[in-house]
Design a protein around this motif. Structure first.
Motif, PDB file in Angstrom:
ATOM      1  N   SER A   2      18.513 -10.701   8.838  1.00 28.32           N
ATOM      2  CA  SER A   2      17.169 -11.271   8.828  1.00 28.32           C
ATOM      3  C   SER A   2      16.341 -10.627   7.731  1.00 28.32           C
ATOM      4  O   SER A   2      16.707  -9.595   7.177  1.00 28.32           O
ATOM      5  CB  SER A   2      16.505 -11.083  10.190  1.00 28.32           C
ATOM      6  OG  SER A   2      16.396  -9.713  10.497  1.00 28.32           O
ATOM      7  N   LYS A   3      15.225 -11.251   7.434  1.00 28.61           N
ATOM      8  CA  LYS A   3      14.296 -10.723   6.440  1.00 28.61           C
ATOM      9  C   LYS A   3      13.071 -10.200   7.172  1.00 28.61           C
ATOM     10  O   LYS A   3      12.551 -10.855   8.070  1.00 28.61           O
ATOM     11  CB  LYS A   3      13.887 -11.811   5.466  1.00 28.61           C
ATOM     12  CG  LYS A   3      15.031 -12.334   4.635  1.00 28.61           C
ATOM     13  CD  LYS A   3      14.553 -13.427   3.713  1.00 28.61           C
ATOM     14  CE  LYS A   3      15.720 -14.022   2.941  1.00 28.61           C
ATOM     15  NZ  LYS A   3      15.293 -15.123   2.067  1.00 28.61           N
ATOM     16  N   SER A  29      16.852  -1.589   7.017  1.00 25.17           N
ATOM     17  CA  SER A  29      17.726  -1.811   5.873  1.00 25.17           C
ATOM     18  C   SER A  29      19.135  -1.272   6.139  1.00 25.17           C
ATOM     19  O   SER A  29      20.127  -1.937   5.834  1.00 25.17           O
ATOM     20  CB  SER A  29      17.136  -1.149   4.626  1.00 25.17           C
ATOM     21  OG  SER A  29      17.961  -1.359   3.513  1.00 25.17           O
ATOM     22  N   HIS A  33      19.448  -5.483   7.335  1.00 26.03           N
ATOM     23  CA  HIS A  33      18.385  -6.458   7.129  1.00 26.03           C
ATOM     24  C   HIS A  33      17.767  -6.309   5.744  1.00 26.03           C
ATOM     25  O   HIS A  33      17.760  -5.228   5.169  1.00 26.03           O
ATOM     26  CB  HIS A  33      17.301  -6.293   8.197  1.00 26.03           C
ATOM     27  CG  HIS A  33      17.821  -6.421   9.583  1.00 26.03           C
ATOM     28  ND1 HIS A  33      18.170  -7.629  10.155  1.00 26.03           N
ATOM     29  CD2 HIS A  33      18.088  -5.481  10.524  1.00 26.03           C
ATOM     30  CE1 HIS A  33      18.606  -7.431  11.384  1.00 26.03           C
ATOM     31  NE2 HIS A  33      18.575  -6.131  11.624  1.00 26.03           N
ATOM     32  N   LYS A  34      17.237  -7.395   5.223  1.00 27.57           N
ATOM     33  CA  LYS A  34      16.517  -7.393   3.953  1.00 27.57           C
ATOM     34  C   LYS A  34      15.064  -7.041   4.259  1.00 27.57           C
ATOM     35  O   LYS A  34      14.415  -7.708   5.056  1.00 27.57           O
ATOM     36  CB  LYS A  34      16.611  -8.767   3.280  1.00 27.57           C
ATOM     37  CG  LYS A  34      15.899  -8.854   1.969  1.00 27.57           C
ATOM     38  CD  LYS A  34      16.586  -8.040   0.908  1.00 27.57           C
ATOM     39  CE  LYS A  34      15.864  -8.227  -0.417  1.00 27.57           C
ATOM     40  NZ  LYS A  34      16.273  -7.266  -1.399  1.00 27.57           N
ATOM     41  N   HIS A  36      11.067  -5.835   2.964  1.00 30.95           N
ATOM     42  CA  HIS A  36      10.000  -5.681   1.990  1.00 30.95           C
ATOM     43  C   HIS A  36       8.898  -4.894   2.682  1.00 30.95           C
ATOM     44  O   HIS A  36       8.600  -5.135   3.854  1.00 30.95           O
ATOM     45  CB  HIS A  36       9.432  -7.032   1.553  1.00 30.95           C
ATOM     46  CG  HIS A  36      10.366  -7.835   0.723  1.00 30.95           C
ATOM     47  ND1 HIS A  36      10.224  -7.961  -0.634  1.00 30.95           N
ATOM     48  CD2 HIS A  36      11.458  -8.558   1.045  1.00 30.95           C
ATOM     49  CE1 HIS A  36      11.182  -8.729  -1.107  1.00 30.95           C
ATOM     50  NE2 HIS A  36      11.953  -9.107  -0.093  1.00 30.95           N
TER      51      HIS A  36
END
Length: 79
Positions: A2-3, A29, A33-34, A36
């Motif tokens: 998932s992001k 991470s 998971h991705k 930001h």
């Protein structure tokens, strides 16, 4: 996978809360998971070397070490 977008406005006035965005981002991470991280307000100052070098959260490594790991995990940090 998932992001995730992690937002934080905590700065050096509360070192433990300031580190949470990076600690959580690193954990997600490492779990695949991705991630930001989006910093705003006081949290933006954490990107200055002199600030991150002086922030030491209670019960965690210094922010400079946490941030180094965040960068090595290729987590994008938006300020």
């Amino acid at each position: 996978m998932s992001k995730l977008l992690i937002k934080s406005a905590w700065g050096s006035d509360d070192p433990t809360k300031a580190a949470f965005a990076f600690l959580h981002g690193n954990a997600f991470s490492e779990a695949g998971h991705k991630v930001h991280i989006f910093l705003l307000g006081e949290a933006v100052s954490l990107m200055r070397g002199c600030v991150s070098d002086s922030v030491v959260p209670i019960g965690w490594p210094p922010l400079r070490d946490i941030l180094s790991k965040t960068i090595s995990l290729d987590i994008q940090i938006h300020v």
